[in-house]
Design a protein around this motif. Structure first.
Motif, mmCIF file in Angstrom:
data_model
loop_
_atom_site.group_PDB
_atom_site.id
_atom_site.type_symbol
_atom_site.label_atom_id
_atom_site.label_comp_id
_atom_site.label_asym_id
_atom_site.label_seq_id
_atom_site.Cartn_x
_atom_site.Cartn_y
_atom_site.Cartn_z
ATOM 1 N N GLY A 1 5.858 5.093 8.066
ATOM 2 C CA GLY A 1 4.918 6.158 8.368
ATOM 3 C C GLY A 1 4.873 7.257 7.325
ATOM 4 O O GLY A 1 5.274 7.089 6.170
ATOM 5 N N VAL B 1 6.079 -1.540 8.064
ATOM 6 C CA VAL B 1 5.212 -0.364 8.190
ATOM 7 C C VAL B 1 6.101 0.877 8.157
ATOM 8 O O VAL B 1 7.001 1.025 8.987
ATOM 9 C CB VAL B 1 4.391 -0.385 9.494
ATOM 10 C CG1 VAL B 1 3.526 0.873 9.600
ATOM 11 C CG2 VAL B 1 3.516 -1.635 9.557
ATOM 12 N N THR C 1 9.466 -1.466 11.505
ATOM 13 C CA THR C 1 8.477 -0.395 11.624
ATOM 14 C C THR C 1 9.214 0.935 11.687
ATOM 15 O O THR C 1 10.107 1.123 12.517
ATOM 16 C CB THR C 1 7.628 -0.570 12.889
ATOM 17 O OG1 THR C 1 6.914 -1.817 12.800
ATOM 18 C CG2 THR C 1 6.623 0.570 13.031
ATOM 19 N N PRO D 1 5.357 -7.709 9.198
ATOM 20 C CA PRO D 1 5.097 -6.775 8.090
ATOM 21 C C PRO D 1 5.996 -5.545 8.196
ATOM 22 O O PRO D 1 6.530 -5.236 9.265
ATOM 23 C CB PRO D 1 3.622 -6.395 8.286
ATOM 24 C CG PRO D 1 3.054 -7.425 9.193
ATOM 25 C CD PRO D 1 4.179 -7.899 10.055
ATOM 26 N N GLN E 1 5.088 -10.730 3.310
ATOM 27 C CA GLN E 1 4.282 -9.982 4.271
ATOM 28 C C GLN E 1 3.910 -8.627 3.659
ATOM 29 O O GLN E 1 4.607 -8.118 2.783
ATOM 30 C CB GLN E 1 5.061 -9.761 5.583
ATOM 31 C CG GLN E 1 5.330 -11.014 6.389
ATOM 32 C CD GLN E 1 4.080 -11.605 7.025
ATOM 33 O OE1 GLN E 1 3.005 -11.006 6.988
ATOM 34 N NE2 GLN E 1 4.205 -12.778 7.608
ATOM 35 N N GLU F 1 12.268 -1.156 15.486
ATOM 36 C CA GLU F 1 11.354 -0.012 15.494
ATOM 37 C C GLU F 1 12.180 1.270 15.504
ATOM 38 O O GLU F 1 12.984 1.490 16.408
ATOM 39 C CB GLU F 1 10.440 -0.034 16.716
ATOM 40 C CG GLU F 1 9.489 1.157 16.752
ATOM 41 C CD GLU F 1 8.654 1.235 18.014
ATOM 42 O OE1 GLU F 1 7.841 2.164 18.127
ATOM 43 O OE2 GLU F 1 8.832 0.360 18.891
ATOM 44 N N VAL G 1 3.464 -4.651 3.001
ATOM 45 C CA VAL G 1 4.269 -3.442 3.184
ATOM 46 C C VAL G 1 3.322 -2.253 3.080
ATOM 47 O O VAL G 1 2.604 -2.109 2.088
ATOM 48 C CB VAL G 1 5.372 -3.313 2.113
ATOM 49 C CG1 VAL G 1 6.130 -1.997 2.289
ATOM 50 C CG2 VAL G 1 6.330 -4.493 2.179
ATOM 51 N N THR G 2 3.319 -1.420 4.106
ATOM 52 C CA THR G 2 2.460 -0.234 4.118
ATOM 53 C C THR G 2 3.331 1.011 4.198
ATOM 54 O O THR G 2 4.145 1.145 5.103
ATOM 55 C CB THR G 2 1.493 -0.260 5.317
ATOM 56 O OG1 THR G 2 0.713 -1.463 5.275
ATOM 57 C CG2 THR G 2 0.561 0.939 5.289
ATOM 58 N N VAL G 3 3.152 1.897 3.238
ATOM 59 C CA VAL G 3 3.908 3.155 3.201
ATOM 60 C C VAL G 3 2.900 4.292 3.324
ATOM 61 O O VAL G 3 1.920 4.352 2.579
ATOM 62 C CB VAL G 3 4.702 3.295 1.888
ATOM 63 C CG1 VAL G 3 5.488 4.602 1.875
ATOM 64 C CG2 VAL G 3 5.636 2.103 1.695
ATOM 65 N N GLY G 4 3.145 5.205 4.257
ATOM 66 C CA GLY G 4 2.224 6.305 4.501
ATOM 67 C C GLY G 4 2.281 7.381 3.430
ATOM 68 O O GLY G 4 2.759 7.167 2.314
ATOM 69 N N THR H 1 0.857 -1.183 0.000
ATOM 70 C CA THR H 1 0.000 0.000 0.000
ATOM 71 C C THR H 1 0.890 1.228 0.000
ATOM 72 O O THR H 1 1.758 1.378 0.854
ATOM 73 C CB THR H 1 -0.917 0.021 1.238
ATOM 74 O OG1 THR H 1 -1.718 -1.156 1.252
ATOM 75 C CG2 THR H 1 -1.828 1.237 1.213
#
Length: 229
Positions: free
Chosen positions: A122, A120, A137, A118, A93, A155, A95-98, A75
């Motif tokens: 931000g 993540v 993260t 996953p 897994q 993190e 992958v989310t990118v803000g 995303t």
């Protein structure tokens, strides 16, 4: 065999045959063009790929460079960008990118295996050239320097900096407002006030630059269409 499964298998084989035929025609066409095949104006590299029944979800204002790749469960938020040669893999897994984040040239983002967490990332994050992020993260307003490596279960909290060439060991926590460097990475010092402002400003510069590159790509597509008429 179940008729539905049989139909799916048939469609899969048909699709495979069509793709192979297309690649074969591409090779023949290049041979016929000879030394002039290099005059193609656009790369035919596929920048956005489905993987394991997952299709990337990209915001309309985001951008993936022609030689970049986003695959699988990825995303990408508003105004975010994946630059030339960068790879974002959501095969093992998600992958989310803000929003307003950039993954710069030749960087790699993804999970090592199905047992990895996953990824993540931000908002307002800059991932430097050649950096590697695996199952980690990343908080908002973070800078990951050139060729830095972020291991699994790491993190990096908001407003932190991972210096160029740093190696952050598995399971480490980089606290907010700190700069880490070295191999293995450790706290070097606190982020200065001026640097904190730079962290917030840098992603905006990449958003503007991505817009310029998107414009160039549109012009090249039009020229390519004229070229083949």
């Amino acid at each position: 065999m179940n008729p539905i499964n049989g139909a799916k298998a048939l469609l899969h084989r048909l699709g495979f045959a069509m793709r192979e035929s297309g690649q074969a025609l591409e090779r023949v066409g290049c041979r016929l063009q000879g030394i002039y095949s290099f005059e193609e104006k656009l790369s035919r590299h596929a920048s956005v790929l489905p993987m394991r029944y997952n299709v990337p979800s990209l915001a309309k204002s985001s951008w993936v460079a022609p030689s970049g790749m986003v695959a699988g469960s990825v995303t990408l938020g508003e105004n975010s960008s994946v630059w030339y040669g960068a790879i974002v893999r959501g095969d093992f897994q998600p992958v989310t990118v803000g929003a307003n984040s950039n993954i710069q040239d030749a960087a790699y983002v993804g999970a090592t295996s199905e047992f990895s967490p996953p990824v993540v990332i931000g908002d307002n994050v800059s991932i430097g050239h050649g950096a590697v992020l695996k199952g980690c993260t990343i908080g908002d307003n973070v800078l990951v320097g050139i060729n830095a490596v972020i291991s699994e279960n790491v993190e990096v909290q908001a407003g932190a900096v991972v210096a160029a060439g740093a190696y952050v060991e598995e399971g480490a926590v980089v606290p907010s407002g700190e700069m880490w460097a070295g191999n293995p990475a450790k706290k070097l010092r606190n982020v200065k006030a001026g640097e904190a402002e730079y962290l917030k400003m840098l992603p905006g510069r990449y958003t503007e630059l991505a817009g310029e590159h998107k414009g160039v790509m549109k012009v090249l597509k039009l020229k390519q269409a004229e070229y083949y008429v």
